[in-house]
Design an enzyme around this catalytic site. Structure first.
Site, PDB file in Angstrom:
ATOM      1  N   ALA A   1      48.965  39.509  48.628  1.00 35.12           N
ATOM      2  CA  ALA A   1      50.413  39.402  48.412  1.00 35.12           C
ATOM      3  C   ALA A   1      51.166  39.592  49.724  1.00 35.12           C
ATOM      4  O   ALA A   1      52.101  38.851  50.037  1.00 35.12           O
ATOM      5  CB  ALA A   1      50.869  40.430  47.375  1.00 35.12           C
ATOM      6  N   GLY A   2      50.750  40.599  50.501  1.00 33.89           N
ATOM      7  CA  GLY A   2      51.442  40.897  51.754  1.00 33.89           C
ATOM      8  C   GLY A   2      51.327  39.750  52.749  1.00 33.89           C
ATOM      9  O   GLY A   2      52.314  39.360  53.386  1.00 33.89           O
TER      10      GLY A   2
ATOM     11  N   PHE B 298      36.459  31.946  32.130  1.00 32.36           N
ATOM     12  CA  PHE B 298      36.752  33.357  32.351  1.00 32.36           C
ATOM     13  C   PHE B 298      37.309  33.945  31.059  1.00 32.36           C
ATOM     14  O   PHE B 298      37.811  33.204  30.210  1.00 32.36           O
ATOM     15  CB  PHE B 298      37.776  33.507  33.481  1.00 32.36           C
TER      16      PHE B 298
ATOM     17  N   ARG C  86      39.486  41.847  28.656  1.00 32.68           N
ATOM     18  CA  ARG C  86      38.812  43.043  29.156  1.00 32.68           C
ATOM     19  C   ARG C  86      39.087  44.298  28.340  1.00 32.68           C
ATOM     20  O   ARG C  86      38.182  45.111  28.120  1.00 32.68           O
ATOM     21  CB  ARG C  86      39.250  43.271  30.607  1.00 32.68           C
TER      22      ARG C  86
ATOM     23  N   SER D  43      45.178  38.386  38.661  1.00 36.49           N
ATOM     24  CA  SER D  43      45.658  39.219  39.775  1.00 36.49           C
ATOM     25  C   SER D  43      45.847  38.343  41.011  1.00 36.49           C
ATOM     26  O   SER D  43      46.837  38.460  41.734  1.00 36.49           O
ATOM     27  CB  SER D  43      44.675  40.345  40.083  1.00 36.49           C
TER      28      SER D  43
ATOM     29  N   GLU E 269      33.550  39.365  35.923  1.00 38.06           N
ATOM     30  CA  GLU E 269      33.575  38.664  34.652  1.00 38.06           C
ATOM     31  C   GLU E 269      32.993  37.250  34.790  1.00 38.06           C
ATOM     32  O   GLU E 269      32.621  36.621  33.795  1.00 38.06           O
ATOM     33  CB  GLU E 269      35.039  38.572  34.232  1.00 38.06           C
TER      34      GLU E 269
ATOM     35  N   HIS F 285      37.964  47.807  33.363  1.00 32.28           N
ATOM     36  CA  HIS F 285      37.156  46.587  33.350  1.00 32.28           C
ATOM     37  C   HIS F 285      35.816  46.912  32.711  1.00 32.28           C
ATOM     38  O   HIS F 285      35.202  47.920  33.042  1.00 32.28           O
ATOM     39  CB  HIS F 285      36.965  46.105  34.793  1.00 32.28           C
TER      40      HIS F 285
ATOM     41  N   ALA G 228      48.548  44.452  53.742  1.00 31.52           N
ATOM     42  CA  ALA G 228      48.098  43.164  54.281  1.00 31.52           C
ATOM     43  C   ALA G 228      46.986  42.565  53.433  1.00 31.52           C
ATOM     44  O   ALA G 228      46.061  41.959  53.945  1.00 31.52           O
ATOM     45  CB  ALA G 228      47.649  43.338  55.725  1.00 31.52           C
TER      46      ALA G 228
ATOM     47  N   HIS H 219      40.227  49.827  36.886  1.00 30.48           N
ATOM     48  CA  HIS H 219      40.231  48.628  37.708  1.00 30.48           C
ATOM     49  C   HIS H 219      41.597  48.188  38.195  1.00 30.48           C
ATOM     50  O   HIS H 219      41.773  47.893  39.381  1.00 30.48           O
ATOM     51  CB  HIS H 219      39.580  47.500  36.901  1.00 30.48           C
TER      52      HIS H 219
ATOM     53  N   GLU I 235      49.622  43.655  43.045  1.00 36.29           N
ATOM     54  CA  GLU I 235      49.277  44.678  42.056  1.00 36.29           C
ATOM     55  C   GLU I 235      50.270  45.827  42.029  1.00 36.29           C
ATOM     56  O   GLU I 235      50.525  46.418  40.986  1.00 36.29           O
ATOM     57  CB  GLU I 235      47.852  45.215  42.312  1.00 36.29           C
TER      58      GLU I 235
ATOM     59  N   LEU J 174      32.406  46.800  40.783  1.00 28.91           N
ATOM     60  CA  LEU J 174      32.651  45.743  39.818  1.00 28.91           C
ATOM     61  C   LEU J 174      31.566  44.679  39.822  1.00 28.91           C
ATOM     62  O   LEU J 174      31.122  44.225  40.877  1.00 28.91           O
ATOM     63  CB  LEU J 174      33.988  45.079  40.135  1.00 28.91           C
TER      64      LEU J 174
ATOM     65  N   GLN K 263      44.119  48.950  33.487  1.00 24.50           N
ATOM     66  CA  GLN K 263      42.991  48.211  32.925  1.00 24.50           C
ATOM     67  C   GLN K 263      41.651  48.844  33.277  1.00 24.50           C
ATOM     68  O   GLN K 263      41.395  49.145  34.443  1.00 24.50           O
ATOM     69  CB  GLN K 263      42.996  46.775  33.446  1.00 24.50           C
TER      70      GLN K 263
ATOM     71  N   ARG L 293      45.791  42.719  31.752  1.00 22.40           N
ATOM     72  CA  ARG L 293      45.751  41.524  32.583  1.00 22.40           C
ATOM     73  C   ARG L 293      44.527  40.681  32.247  1.00 22.40           C
ATOM     74  O   ARG L 293      43.434  41.218  32.060  1.00 22.40           O
ATOM     75  CB  ARG L 293      45.713  41.923  34.060  1.00 22.40           C
TER      76      ARG L 293
END
Lengths: 591, 238
Positions: free
Chosen positions: A17-18, A117, A283, A411, A252, A239, A14, A364, A395, A249, A237, A406
């Site tokens: 994407a979900g 970015f 990255r 993402s 960026e 990061h 959830a 990451h 992902e 994190l 990846q 990426r």
């Protein structure tokens, strides 16, 4: 007694994407979302800096530039037709989010605000472009909240805190999942026409990671155990800006707002490596440059970290050096980057407005995952055969839009674009498909047996000790720099840990909220994914994007311009499939 | 350094009522309370149950009562609440039914959340140019603070009015309502205000400020509640 549910469409996970898939599938068919967390706990909520779309709100931009940057950032391993879809549809997807209520920051004329970015450029001038749409540095939080709010508004059905432990696949078709209700320990069989997997990443196989404790790869492992392949698992990846030792994190977006990397000599070292984009290089490149500085003795105090410097006077100094007329102050940074400034204050006791922040690369993001086509339909093999009724997005999926590395913000672009496409595709499929029969008792029994094996095992190994050793070997041998010998050692170690895993013992023998049991089950999933990751990395004797082999430091397009597909049926099998190249021929990657 | 973690334990499968257990843990001063809890769980007693996910104060899973105050276990460092040899007490947040150890039933909390229409309502046609609705930076700033909420329940379960009466919607739900009431794009402010003017709405707030103190996101919760009260009193949203 196991419980039984039937829905046309199921969504597992959830996060962004979900929820996007659920919103769109539920417009057409009876849909339910299953998540081991409350939806608002999902890791999409930790995404910080922005979601890119070529809106051109502040300066000229084109989706074709976004696509080119994505493909180049991915070191030419992206499937270019999929990238075109993502970057073109990103524009409508971001507008869609705004219409749903997402509180984007605004430009003076009231449009969605955008910022720079890493790796996002004006293709003509080669300079950074303002493409990342943002809501302070909690863009992911706002996406997750907004999508969940809209699910509430549309009465989407949720099964919160249900953990999926098996995917029902028969004759190459998916008929649902088996889950355990965490509060009771009861097994639930969910029967569906279509199932979409959107469970995010699996970074917990490493120790220093930005990933949540819950990101343990449950569903990719379940799919692998059901005889399906995973794609491009060697590409993970790292990061560049994780909080030193903790891996939390620091977006960026800090560098998008002007922060720079500094070594022990006080030097802005990225100028030496990437003269045009400098600190805003992609990255994978920044992470390697940091490690090169450290290896050559220029880590801070000779140690294994460098500084991220975003003191306002330093940022202004570098703006001036770069000929950028912009000047900022502390208040600007506190407004633009409030969360990451707070992370440094809380977890490191450092005020980034006054002192540089110690950082190191952190595991990451999975570029690889469950292979899908452009409508999120899961692929059964390297020829593109479909697993009917099974979908994946975000992902956990590998479309592949990220290739070997990426770009920042993509993402979020990926999960809204392909989550939506998956939701629509499922609804269309469900309208013409019927439920295939399932053996519900056998499915429930197999699920319960998986858990009972762990619950009742009377060995002498502690799961935590195995997890620690797995994470240590993955950090050391399957990290930013890899070698053939190191990867072989890693595989041997993982095999040893898998053998010891069969002899684990847990303390909690109960059923209700048995997190001891579920953590041990998750460890089994991580070990399987670590194994195939190391295997795929050993076989790829080249360096590309996030996969860097010291013994093969160059990209090898003759032999490796191709995606890996890995199976684990007793033994591990690797196959390859070509990259879909439509517009942009591979070229040297300079910034 | 060495500390003791005194944890309120309850196993629904074996216990009739909760009891305290104390664990000695070796920690770094900069460790999070969550790290210490994991140390207990992973090295001493795997039966300890708690929710956690992101471990850096963003997902909202691990609100607990630590030394008598609501905090996220992942956002408080040991050195900020204890010295060598001290005991830290950890118990579930109050006012929601305890399910197991530090895990409470969140459903009543989310029911209150759902009750305040926590979503944008705007029935106007979308902009004809296919683009975003416009909003000035000042209008966007107006509700910025309440967009930070992560639904961890630290505020609601620190509120004496909520402890006294679980039907009270509580600070978190009011924060969510505020986020939309003061969003210039939204059109359902009056409906939300009506919901919040009911018996178990905003007037149960006695301005204790516990919520503001408990919020791990630094939201000015009491201020937001005050603004909702003001809108109800004056009929003006500003």
């Amino acid at each position: 007694m196991p419980q039984y549910h039937q829905f046309d469409a199921l969504v597992v996970g959830a996060g962004g994407a979900g929820l996007m898939a659920a919103l769109y599938a539920s417009k057409g068919v009876n849909t339910a979302v299953i998540s081991k967390l409350y939806p608002t706990r999902s890791h999409t909520g930790t995404a910080q800096g922005g979601i890119s779309a070529a809106l051109g709100n502040l300066e000229e931009d084109k989706w074709e530039w976004h696509a080119y940057d994505t493909i180049k950032g991915g070191d030419f391993l992206c499937d270019q037709d999929a990238v075109d879809i993502m970057c073109r549809e990103a524009i409508d997807a971001v507008i869609d989010l705004e219409h749903m209520g997402l509180p984007f920051d605004r430009t003076p004329d009231g449009k969605i605000s955008q910022r720079r970015f890493g790796g996002h450029t004006n293709n003509e001038t080669k300079k950074p472009v303002m493409r990342a749409c943002h809501a302070a540095d909690r863009t992911g939080h706002m996406i997750l909240q907004t999508l969940y709010q809209n699910c509430i508004k549309n009465n989407v059905k949720f099964f919160d805190e249900f953990q999926v432990i098996d995917v029902l696949i028969e004759d190459g078709k998916c008929n649902g999942v088996v889950a355990v209700q965490l509060a009771t320990g009861e097994i639930h069989v969910f029967h569906s026409k279509a199932t979409l997997i959107a469970t995010g990443g699996f970074g917990k196989m490493w120790k220093v990671t930005s990933n949540a404790h819950s990101l343990t790869g449950d569903l990719p492992a379940a799919v692998l155990r059901r005889g399906l392949p995973l794609e491009d698992m060697e590409f993970f990846q790292f990061h560049p800006t994780g909080v030193y030792k903790l891996g939390i994190l620091l977006s960026e977006a800090a560098r998008g707002e002007g922060a720079v990397f500094i070594n022990d000599k006080g030097e802005r070292f990225m100028e030496r490596y990437m003269p045009t984009l400098k600190d805003l290089a992609p990255r994978d490149i920044c992470s390697r440059c940091i490690y090169t500085e450290i290896r050559e003795g220029r880590g801070i105090g000779g140690k294994d970290y460098v500084y991220l410097d975003f003191r306002p006077e330093q940022i202004n100094k570098y703006f001036e050096a770069d000929g950028n007329p912009k000047r900022i102050d502390a208040h600007y940074l506190e407004t633009r980057l409030p969360d990451i400034i707070e992370f440094a204050r809380v977890y490191q006791g450092i005020d980034p407005i006054k002192e540089p922040v110690p950082i190191q690369p952190t595991a990451h993001y999975a570029m690889g995952g469950i292979p899908t086509d452009n409508d999120a339909r899961v692929l059964a093999d390297e020829t593109g055969r479909i697993v009917e009724g099974l979908y994946a997005a975000g992902e956990v999926a590998c479309v592949s839009v990220h290739g070997a590395n990426r770009l920042g913000t993509n993402s979020l672009v990926d999960l809204v674009v392909f989550g939506k496409r998956g939701g629509i595709a499922m609804a269309e499929y469900c309208k013409q498909a019927s439920f295939r029969p399932i053996h519900r008792d056998a499915a429930a029994k197999a699920g319960a047996a998986q858990l009972d094996r762990i619950r009742n095992n009377n060995g002498n190994e502690r799961p935590h000790a195995i997890r620690k050793e797995m994470q240590a070997v993955m950090d050391e041998k399957v990290g930013v720099y890899r070698t053939g010998a190191g990867l072989e050692e890693a595989i041997d170690k993982i095999h040893e840990l898998q053998a010891r895993y069969k002899r684990i013992r847990i303390d909690d023998k109960g059923f209700k909220w048995n997190t001891d049991l579920m953590e041990a089950w998750e460890l089994g999933a991580l070990l399987d994914l670590a194994e195939v990751t190391a295997f795929a990395a050993l076989a790829r004797t080249e360096s590309r994007g996030g996969h860097y082999r010291e013994d093969y430091p160059n990209r090898d397009d003759v032999n490796f311009l191709k995606h890996s597909m890995v199976w684990k049926n007793g033994t591990i099998t690797l196959k390859y499939k070509p990259v879909r190249i439509t517009r942009i021929p591979p070229q040297e990657r300079k910034y | 350094m060495k500390i003791n973690l005194k944890i309120k334990r309850f196993n629904p499968e074996t216990d009739k009522k909760p009891h305290w257990e104390t664990y000695a843990v070796e920690v770094e001063p900069t460790d999070r309370v969550l790290d210490a809890l994991h140390d207990v769980k992973w090295n001493q007693d795997g039966t300890l149950a708690l929710r956690r996910s992101c471990a850096h104060g963003v997902c909202g899973s691990d609100a607990m009562r630590i030394n008598g105050r609501n905090m996220l276990a992942c956002k408080v460092l040991i050195q900020n609440i204890a010295k060598d040899g001290d005991t830290i007490t950890v118990e579930p947040i109050l006012g929601l039914p305890v399910v197991k150890d530090l895990i409470v039933d969140m459903e009543p909390f989310f029911a209150h959340y759902r009750a305040v229409m926590p979503y944008l309502v705007n029935n106007d046609p979308l902009p004809a140019n296919g683009r975003e609705r416009l909003q000035s930076p000042a209008d966007r700033e107006r509700y910025d603070d309440t967009t930070k909420c992560i639904l961890c329940a630290a505020c609601t379960t620190s509120c004496p009015s909520f402890w006294a009466r679980g039907e009270y919607v509580g600070p978190a739900a009011i924060v969510q309502a505020h986020r939309f009431i003061f969003d210039s794009r939204d059109q359902a402010a009056q409906q939300r205000l009506e919901i919040l003017s009911a018996q178990d709405g905003v007037w149960r707030c006695r301005t204790a400020f516990n919520c503001t103190e408990a919020c791990p996101r630094g939201i000015q919760v009491t201020k937001a509640i005050g603004e909702v009260k003001e809108a109800l009193r004056t009929g003006v949203i500003r």
